[in-house]
Design a protein around this motif. Structure first.
Motif, PDB file in Angstrom:
ATOM      1  N   PHE A 115      79.179  10.677  57.491  1.00  0.00           N
ATOM      2  CA  PHE A 115      80.169  11.154  56.531  1.00  0.00           C
ATOM      3  C   PHE A 115      81.534  10.496  56.714  1.00  0.00           C
ATOM      4  O   PHE A 115      82.274  10.284  55.764  1.00  0.00           O
ATOM      5  CB  PHE A 115      80.302  12.680  56.660  1.00  0.00           C
ATOM      6  CG  PHE A 115      81.216  13.302  55.657  1.00  0.00           C
ATOM      7  CD1 PHE A 115      80.750  13.655  54.408  1.00  0.00           C
ATOM      8  CD2 PHE A 115      82.553  13.524  55.957  1.00  0.00           C
ATOM      9  CE1 PHE A 115      81.591  14.238  53.473  1.00  0.00           C
ATOM     10  CE2 PHE A 115      83.412  14.104  55.031  1.00  0.00           C
ATOM     11  CZ  PHE A 115      82.923  14.455  53.787  1.00  0.00           C
ATOM     12  N   GLY A 116      81.884  10.182  57.970  1.00  0.00           N
ATOM     13  CA  GLY A 116      83.219   9.654  58.261  1.00  0.00           C
ATOM     14  C   GLY A 116      84.125  10.769  58.749  1.00  0.00           C
ATOM     15  O   GLY A 116      83.660  11.720  59.385  1.00  0.00           O
ATOM     16  N   ASP A 138      91.710  19.429  54.642  1.00  0.00           N
ATOM     17  CA  ASP A 138      92.616  19.606  53.506  1.00  0.00           C
ATOM     18  C   ASP A 138      92.489  20.993  52.882  1.00  0.00           C
ATOM     19  O   ASP A 138      92.335  21.138  51.665  1.00  0.00           O
ATOM     20  CB  ASP A 138      92.365  18.524  52.439  1.00  0.00           C
ATOM     21  CG  ASP A 138      92.492  17.127  53.027  1.00  0.00           C
ATOM     22  OD1 ASP A 138      93.390  16.920  53.864  1.00  0.00           O
ATOM     23  OD2 ASP A 138      91.687  16.260  52.647  1.00  0.00           O
ATOM     24  N   GLY A 139      92.502  22.033  53.736  1.00  0.00           N
ATOM     25  CA  GLY A 139      92.454  23.407  53.246  1.00  0.00           C
ATOM     26  C   GLY A 139      91.059  23.977  53.070  1.00  0.00           C
ATOM     27  O   GLY A 139      90.908  25.158  52.799  1.00  0.00           O
ATOM     28  N   ILE A 140      90.037  23.163  53.207  1.00  0.00           N
ATOM     29  CA  ILE A 140      88.651  23.640  53.096  1.00  0.00           C
ATOM     30  C   ILE A 140      88.102  23.804  54.510  1.00  0.00           C
ATOM     31  O   ILE A 140      88.248  22.909  55.346  1.00  0.00           O
ATOM     32  CB  ILE A 140      87.771  22.631  52.311  1.00  0.00           C
ATOM     33  CG1 ILE A 140      88.286  22.502  50.880  1.00  0.00           C
ATOM     34  CG2 ILE A 140      86.301  23.061  52.329  1.00  0.00           C
ATOM     35  CD1 ILE A 140      87.642  21.369  50.102  1.00  0.00           C
ATOM     36  N   GLU A 141      87.488  24.964  54.777  1.00  0.00           N
ATOM     37  CA  GLU A 141      86.916  25.195  56.102  1.00  0.00           C
ATOM     38  C   GLU A 141      85.485  24.669  56.145  1.00  0.00           C
ATOM     39  O   GLU A 141      84.666  24.990  55.286  1.00  0.00           O
ATOM     40  CB  GLU A 141      86.924  26.691  56.438  1.00  0.00           C
ATOM     41  CG  GLU A 141      86.387  26.967  57.827  1.00  0.00           C
ATOM     42  CD  GLU A 141      86.400  28.442  58.179  1.00  0.00           C
ATOM     43  OE1 GLU A 141      87.186  28.823  59.055  1.00  0.00           O
ATOM     44  OE2 GLU A 141      85.619  29.196  57.571  1.00  0.00           O
ATOM     45  N   ILE A 170      77.763  18.692  55.783  1.00  0.00           N
ATOM     46  CA  ILE A 170      79.201  18.712  55.463  1.00  0.00           C
ATOM     47  C   ILE A 170      79.408  18.839  53.957  1.00  0.00           C
ATOM     48  O   ILE A 170      80.285  19.562  53.496  1.00  0.00           O
ATOM     49  CB  ILE A 170      79.887  17.467  56.055  1.00  0.00           C
ATOM     50  CG1 ILE A 170      79.800  17.518  57.577  1.00  0.00           C
ATOM     51  CG2 ILE A 170      81.333  17.370  55.598  1.00  0.00           C
ATOM     52  CD1 ILE A 170      80.143  16.236  58.292  1.00  0.00           C
ATOM     53  N   ASP A 171      78.550  18.171  53.170  1.00  0.00           N
ATOM     54  CA  ASP A 171      78.665  18.230  51.714  1.00  0.00           C
ATOM     55  C   ASP A 171      78.503  19.649  51.175  1.00  0.00           C
ATOM     56  O   ASP A 171      79.061  19.985  50.114  1.00  0.00           O
ATOM     57  CB  ASP A 171      77.618  17.322  51.050  1.00  0.00           C
ATOM     58  CG  ASP A 171      77.888  15.851  51.344  1.00  0.00           C
ATOM     59  OD1 ASP A 171      79.080  15.473  51.379  1.00  0.00           O
ATOM     60  OD2 ASP A 171      76.918  15.094  51.561  1.00  0.00           O
TER      61      ASP A 171
END
Length: 176
Positions: A115-116, A138-141, A170-171
């Motif tokens: 994913f990186g 960026d605000g997403i857990e 992760i997606d």
């Protein structure tokens, strides 16, 4: 001394004798490391209070039998039962490079092989059956299990943990 500068060592679970001795359930894989301490901090009414140790010895492997200075009666001992014990962070044993304490990795970046860049670790959730990295992207857990199979490398110098998670994990958090 405040809790942020300390780690949880264990909890006083019961009295051992009528002379003020107590049994402490240690929260460690290596109880022997803590058998001969000089002092600990005991949480009393949300404050950490230093207590000096007169004597201590391991009792049935995971319990530590402790006699604190100035705790000489059953009443003194009763007042400390169910109290938490803490030690300053510098008393934690050093770990190998690929191992870490949860408090150490807060703020580490997480990089996934496929994913990186995933995000930054904001905390560790160890209240579930398997501990989880709680990562802020960026605000997403994003939650990633702290599984040896997923963790490829821990780079303490660069504050980065490299993981190799199953495709799509992760997606799941990013697809709205």
């Amino acid at each position: 001394m405040n809790k942020k500068e300390c780690f949880f060592l264990g909890k006083i679970v019961k009295k051992y004798s009528f002379k003020g001795e107590l049994l402490v359930k240690l929260d460690t894989d290596e109880p022997g490391l803590y058998e001969h301490m000089e002092s600990v901090f005991i949480e009393v009414r949300n404050n950490l209070v230093p207590f000096f140790i007169e004597s201590s010895q391991l009792h049935k492997s995971e319990l530590l039998r402790v006699k604190f200075e100035d705790v000489d009666t059953e009443e003194d001992a009763d007042s400390l039962i169910k109290s938490n014990l803490y030690l300053p962070l510098e008393f934690l044993p050093k770990l190998d490079d690929d191992k870490f304490y949860f408090h150490e990795i807060i703020g580490f970046k997480v990089e996934d092989k496929n994913f990186g860049h995933v995000g930054v670790i904001k905390s560790v959730n160890d209240s579930t059956a398997q501990s989880l990295f709680e990562i802020d992207r960026d605000g997403i857990e994003i939650l990633i299990p702290m599984n040896d199979e997923f963790i490829s490398k821990v780079d303490k110098a660069n504050k980065t943990i490299f993981v190799n998670t199953p495709e799509g994990l992760i997606d799941l958090y990013l697809d709205e």
